[in-house]
Design an enzyme around this catalytic site. Structure first.
Site, PDB file in Angstrom:
ATOM      1  N   ASP A   1       0.781  -1.129   0.046  1.00 61.88           N
ATOM      2  CA  ASP A   1      -0.088   0.098   0.114  1.00 61.88           C
ATOM      3  C   ASP A   1       0.954   1.225   0.114  1.00 61.88           C
ATOM      4  O   ASP A   1       1.657   1.414   1.051  1.00 61.88           O
ATOM      5  CB  ASP A   1      -0.985  -0.056   1.105  1.00 61.88           C
ATOM      6  CG  ASP A   1      -1.910   1.124   1.288  1.00 61.88           C
ATOM      7  OD1 ASP A   1      -3.015   1.095   0.651  1.00 61.88           O
ATOM      8  OD2 ASP A   1      -1.274   2.187   1.977  1.00 61.88           O
TER       9      ASP A   1
ATOM     10  N   TYR B   1       3.217   9.921  -0.321  1.00 61.68           N
ATOM     11  CA  TYR B   1       4.192   8.998   0.488  1.00 61.68           C
ATOM     12  C   TYR B   1       5.686   9.157  -0.079  1.00 61.68           C
ATOM     13  O   TYR B   1       6.462   9.053   0.598  1.00 61.68           O
ATOM     14  CB  TYR B   1       4.052   7.576   0.941  1.00 61.68           C
ATOM     15  CG  TYR B   1       2.528   7.127   1.477  1.00 61.68           C
ATOM     16  CD1 TYR B   1       1.827   8.342   1.948  1.00 61.68           C
ATOM     17  CD2 TYR B   1       2.154   5.676   1.563  1.00 61.68           C
ATOM     18  CE1 TYR B   1       0.542   7.637   2.427  1.00 61.68           C
ATOM     19  CE2 TYR B   1       0.914   5.588   2.043  1.00 61.68           C
ATOM     20  CZ  TYR B   1      -0.092   6.658   2.364  1.00 61.68           C
ATOM     21  OH  TYR B   1      -1.098   6.068   3.200  1.00 61.68           O
TER      22      TYR B   1
ATOM     23  N   LYS C   1      -2.431   5.958  -4.371  1.00 59.81           N
ATOM     24  CA  LYS C   1      -3.493   7.006  -4.148  1.00 59.81           C
ATOM     25  C   LYS C   1      -3.377   8.307  -4.714  1.00 59.81           C
ATOM     26  O   LYS C   1      -2.095   8.595  -4.846  1.00 59.81           O
ATOM     27  CB  LYS C   1      -3.538   7.270  -2.514  1.00 59.81           C
ATOM     28  CG  LYS C   1      -3.827   5.859  -1.702  1.00 59.81           C
ATOM     29  CD  LYS C   1      -3.996   6.098  -0.476  1.00 59.81           C
ATOM     30  CE  LYS C   1      -3.786   4.809   0.380  1.00 59.81           C
ATOM     31  NZ  LYS C   1      -2.339   4.819   0.786  1.00 59.81           N
TER      32      LYS C   1
ATOM     33  N   HIS D   1      -7.236   9.647  -2.167  1.00 61.38           N
ATOM     34  CA  HIS D   1      -6.891   9.669  -0.927  1.00 61.38           C
ATOM     35  C   HIS D   1      -7.685  10.330   0.281  1.00 61.38           C
ATOM     36  O   HIS D   1      -7.847   9.692   1.256  1.00 61.38           O
ATOM     37  CB  HIS D   1      -5.509  10.379  -0.877  1.00 61.38           C
ATOM     38  CG  HIS D   1      -4.416   9.961   0.236  1.00 61.38           C
ATOM     39  ND1 HIS D   1      -3.077   9.689  -0.064  1.00 61.38           N
ATOM     40  CD2 HIS D   1      -4.739   9.560   1.477  1.00 61.38           C
ATOM     41  CE1 HIS D   1      -2.410   9.405   1.175  1.00 61.38           C
ATOM     42  NE2 HIS D   1      -3.502   9.000   1.753  1.00 61.38           N
TER      43      HIS D   1
HETATM   44  P1  NDP Z   1       0.187   1.055  11.824  1.00 60.03           P
HETATM   45  O1  NDP Z   1      -0.947   1.086  12.629  1.00 60.03           O
HETATM   46  O2  NDP Z   1       0.399   0.143  11.002  1.00 60.03           O
HETATM   47  O3  NDP Z   1       1.525   1.177  13.054  1.00 60.03           O
HETATM   48  C1  NDP Z   1       2.732   1.168  12.671  1.00 60.03           C
HETATM   49  C2  NDP Z   1       3.470   1.461  13.859  1.00 60.03           C
HETATM   50  O4  NDP Z   1       3.264   0.175  14.591  1.00 60.03           O
HETATM   51  C3  NDP Z   1       4.959   1.786  13.696  1.00 60.03           C
HETATM   52  O5  NDP Z   1       5.247   2.771  14.662  1.00 60.03           O
HETATM   53  C4  NDP Z   1       5.791   0.381  14.145  1.00 60.03           C
HETATM   54  O6  NDP Z   1       7.102   0.511  14.565  1.00 60.03           O
HETATM   55  C5  NDP Z   1       4.855  -0.366  14.957  1.00 60.03           C
HETATM   56  N1  NDP Z   1       4.674  -1.821  14.921  1.00 60.03           N
HETATM   57  C6  NDP Z   1       4.502  -2.208  13.577  1.00 60.03           C
HETATM   58  N2  NDP Z   1       4.205  -3.856  14.086  1.00 60.03           N
HETATM   59  C7  NDP Z   1       4.622  -3.883  15.237  1.00 60.03           C
HETATM   60  C8  NDP Z   1       4.581  -5.081  15.954  1.00 60.03           C
HETATM   61  N3  NDP Z   1       4.349  -6.164  15.521  1.00 60.03           N
HETATM   62  N4  NDP Z   1       4.829  -4.897  17.363  1.00 60.03           N
HETATM   63  C9  NDP Z   1       4.824  -3.614  17.943  1.00 60.03           C
HETATM   64  N5  NDP Z   1       5.166  -2.384  17.030  1.00 60.03           N
HETATM   65  C10 NDP Z   1       4.801  -2.539  15.878  1.00 60.03           C
HETATM   66  O7  NDP Z   1       0.472   2.768  11.422  1.00 60.03           O
HETATM   67  P2  NDP Z   1       0.377   3.314   9.846  1.00 60.03           P
HETATM   68  O8  NDP Z   1      -0.195   4.596  10.372  1.00 60.03           O
HETATM   69  O9  NDP Z   1       1.729   3.311   9.144  1.00 60.03           O
HETATM   70  O10 NDP Z   1      -0.854   2.302   9.229  1.00 60.03           O
HETATM   71  C11 NDP Z   1      -0.556   1.406   8.223  1.00 60.03           C
HETATM   72  C12 NDP Z   1      -0.537   1.961   6.771  1.00 60.03           C
HETATM   73  O11 NDP Z   1      -1.939   2.245   6.484  1.00 60.03           O
HETATM   74  C13 NDP Z   1       0.175   3.007   6.287  1.00 60.03           C
HETATM   75  O12 NDP Z   1       1.717   2.685   6.503  1.00 60.03           O
HETATM   76  C14 NDP Z   1      -0.433   3.421   5.263  1.00 60.03           C
HETATM   77  O13 NDP Z   1       0.046   2.593   4.123  1.00 60.03           O
HETATM   78  C15 NDP Z   1      -1.909   3.288   5.458  1.00 60.03           C
HETATM   79  N6  NDP Z   1      -2.521   4.471   6.057  1.00 60.03           N
HETATM   80  C16 NDP Z   1      -3.047   5.222   5.137  1.00 60.03           C
HETATM   81  C17 NDP Z   1      -3.853   6.436   5.661  1.00 60.03           C
HETATM   82  C18 NDP Z   1      -4.940   6.880   4.642  1.00 60.03           C
HETATM   83  O14 NDP Z   1      -5.245   8.145   4.815  1.00 60.03           O
HETATM   84  N7  NDP Z   1      -5.472   6.359   3.442  1.00 60.03           N
HETATM   85  C19 NDP Z   1      -3.460   7.055   6.922  1.00 60.03           C
HETATM   86  C20 NDP Z   1      -2.798   6.192   7.722  1.00 60.03           C
HETATM   87  C21 NDP Z   1      -2.315   5.098   7.062  1.00 60.03           C
HETATM   88  P3  NDP Z   1       8.272  -0.020  13.576  1.00 60.03           P
HETATM   89  O15 NDP Z   1       8.101   0.746  12.370  1.00 60.03           O
HETATM   90  O16 NDP Z   1       9.402   0.517  14.588  1.00 60.03           O
HETATM   91  O17 NDP Z   1       8.228  -1.359  13.746  1.00 60.03           O
END
Ligand code: NDP
Length: 276
Positions: A44, A49, A74, A107
């Protein structure tokens, strides 16, 4: 390895993908290529981004056939309008070094999204996207869109977790055959230390993150967790070897506290605008 969900036009989307928001620089190559190695087949991304080019490089270098990978990107807020949208998909395809994306989303529901949707329908017809959809659309935005369009969005990507369990929009989309992709499915990490969640996770020998992802899968959502760490990327895909019981699902369903971890002020503004 990852079960698929069939969208309303027959296109199959893997129910779990890799989120790439805030993934930049050399991290993009490392993370995306590792994810493909451990079985992710759905990535995604978004124009906003600024990592489409690097993702494109990895897709070219990798041995996984194009047909086996599902790419979502998006259209960004500055690209609304018919002509601008047709240009925006070309730019994304060029950056990704692809002839088509699997899913193209608007988006955010900013001004001009009706005209943009006209272009999205054309993008679908031309084969430059195998499916089209929206993101961050609440019911008033969808109502406005559905009143004027031919093609109903196949996907709405919105934030959805046990802590933001908006049953009304989930029900609305389900009735209209719109698949939900859950953005920020891990609450950006903010709720992973909730003792109630940790307690449920311990019953299954799984991590809190795996429980949040599995909760979404069992609700029929597409989950796109993001991580920059190899062991977590692997952990996040290991959610298909267990089932959360009905009782625990019910408990998780009760965690709702309307917690929005992304863009809550923008959300409010856009919702108010369309609610009049
Ligand atoms: P997430 O809810 O996926 O959380 C990511 C965070 O969780 C990071 O800080 C990561 O840290 C941590 N993490 C990941 N896996 C673990 C684990 N197994 N245990 C503990 N901590 C963990 O956040 P996002 O906001 O990135 O959402 C996911 C995706 O959704 C985005 O990347 C994007 O592609 C999409 N998105 C779309 C939006 C929209 O407007 N359409 C808005 C927001 C997100 P670390 O990297 O250190 O592991």
């Amino acid at each position: 390895m990852v079960p698929e969900i069939i969208l309303n036009n027959g296109v199959k989307i893997p129910s779990l993908g890799l989120g790439t928001y805030q993934l930049r620089g050399k991290n993009v190559e490392r993370v995306v290529s590792y994810a493909l190695d451990v079985g992710y087949r759905h990535i995604d991304t978004a124009m906003a981004y600024t990592n489409e080019k690097r993702i494109g490089t990895i897709l070219q270098q990798n041995d996984v056939p194009r047909a086996d990978i599902f790419i979502t990107t998006k259209l960004w807020n500055i690209d609304h309008g018919y002509e601008a949208a047709l240009k925006a998909i070309e730019t994304s395809l060029q950056k990704l070094s692809l002839d088509y994306v699997d899913l193209y989303l608007i988006h955010w529901p900013v001004e001009g999204f009706i005209e943009t949707w006209g272009a999205m329908e054309e993008i679908l017809a031309s084969g430059k996207a195998r499916a089209i959809g929206v993101s961050n659309f609440m019911i008033p935005h969808l109502e406005k869109l559905l009143a004027t369009t031919k093609v109903v969005p196949f996907v709405n990507q919105i934030e959805c977790t046990p802590y933001l369990h908006s049953r009304e929009i989930l029900e609305y989309c389900k009735k209209r055959g719109i698949t939900i992709t859950a953005s920020s499915p891990l609450t950006r990490g903010t709720k992973l230390d909730d003792p109630r969640l940790i307690n449920i996770a311990s019953n299954y020998g799984k991590s809190p993150a795996q429980i949040l992802i599995r909760w979404g899968i069992q609700h029929g959502l597409v989950e796109i967790p993001k991580s920059t760490q190899e062991h977590r990327i692997k952990e996040n895909i290991q959610v298909f070897d267990f089932m959360i019981s009905k009782k625990d699902m019910k408990e998780l369903d009760g965690f709702n506290e309307d917690l929005r971890v992304h863009g809550s002020s923008v959300h409010k503004k856009l919702a108010e605008k369309y609610l009049g």
